[in-house]
Design a protein around this motif. Structure first.
Motif: not given
Length: 120
Positions: A16-24, A64-71
């Motif tokens: 995410r810090d590198f900018g690789f993250s799904y927008p939704s 896990a990425a979904l979990c992290y994305h949702m905070g």
């Protein structure tokens, strides 16, 4: 050495810090569905256990990425899931005994689902 959940959280944060993250979240869920299909394909094509395990790992990572994305804290979320499943299994065992069965070994899928729903 960090445990696997800490390691996964660090990898997600770095991405995410590198900018690789799904927008939704919806796009992550689409990826999760794709990973489910890849697991099924690997199984249906009788690929090696290592290959199937790799695909399952991708599925776990996507969840896990979904979990992290949702905070949500990944470890807390897994803890809650384990507690919920454990509680439901305890109820399922009670319902199973009430139905006159000692366990569910060799029971038809229909019976498993019926008792699971009753336990919920």
């Amino acid at each position: 050495m960090p445990d696997v959940i800490e390691k996964l959280t660090e990898v997600e944060k770095d991405a995410r810090d590198f900018g690789f993250s799904y927008p939704s979240p919806a796009l992550i869920i689409a990826q999760i569905k794709e990973e489910c299909n890849e697991v099924l394909d690997a199984m249906n094509q009788n690929e090696s256990r290592d290959r199937v395990q790799e695909e399952i790992g991708d599925l776990i990572h996507a969840a896990a990425a979904l979990c992290y994305h949702m905070g949500f804290d990944i470890n807390d979320t897994i803890d809650q899931a384990v507690d919920k499943f454990s509680s439901r299994m305890a109820r399922l065992k009670t319902v199973t005994k009430e139905e006159g069965l000692s366990n569910l070994v060799d029971q038809e899928l229909e019976t498993l689902i019926k008792l699971w729903k009753k336990a919920k």
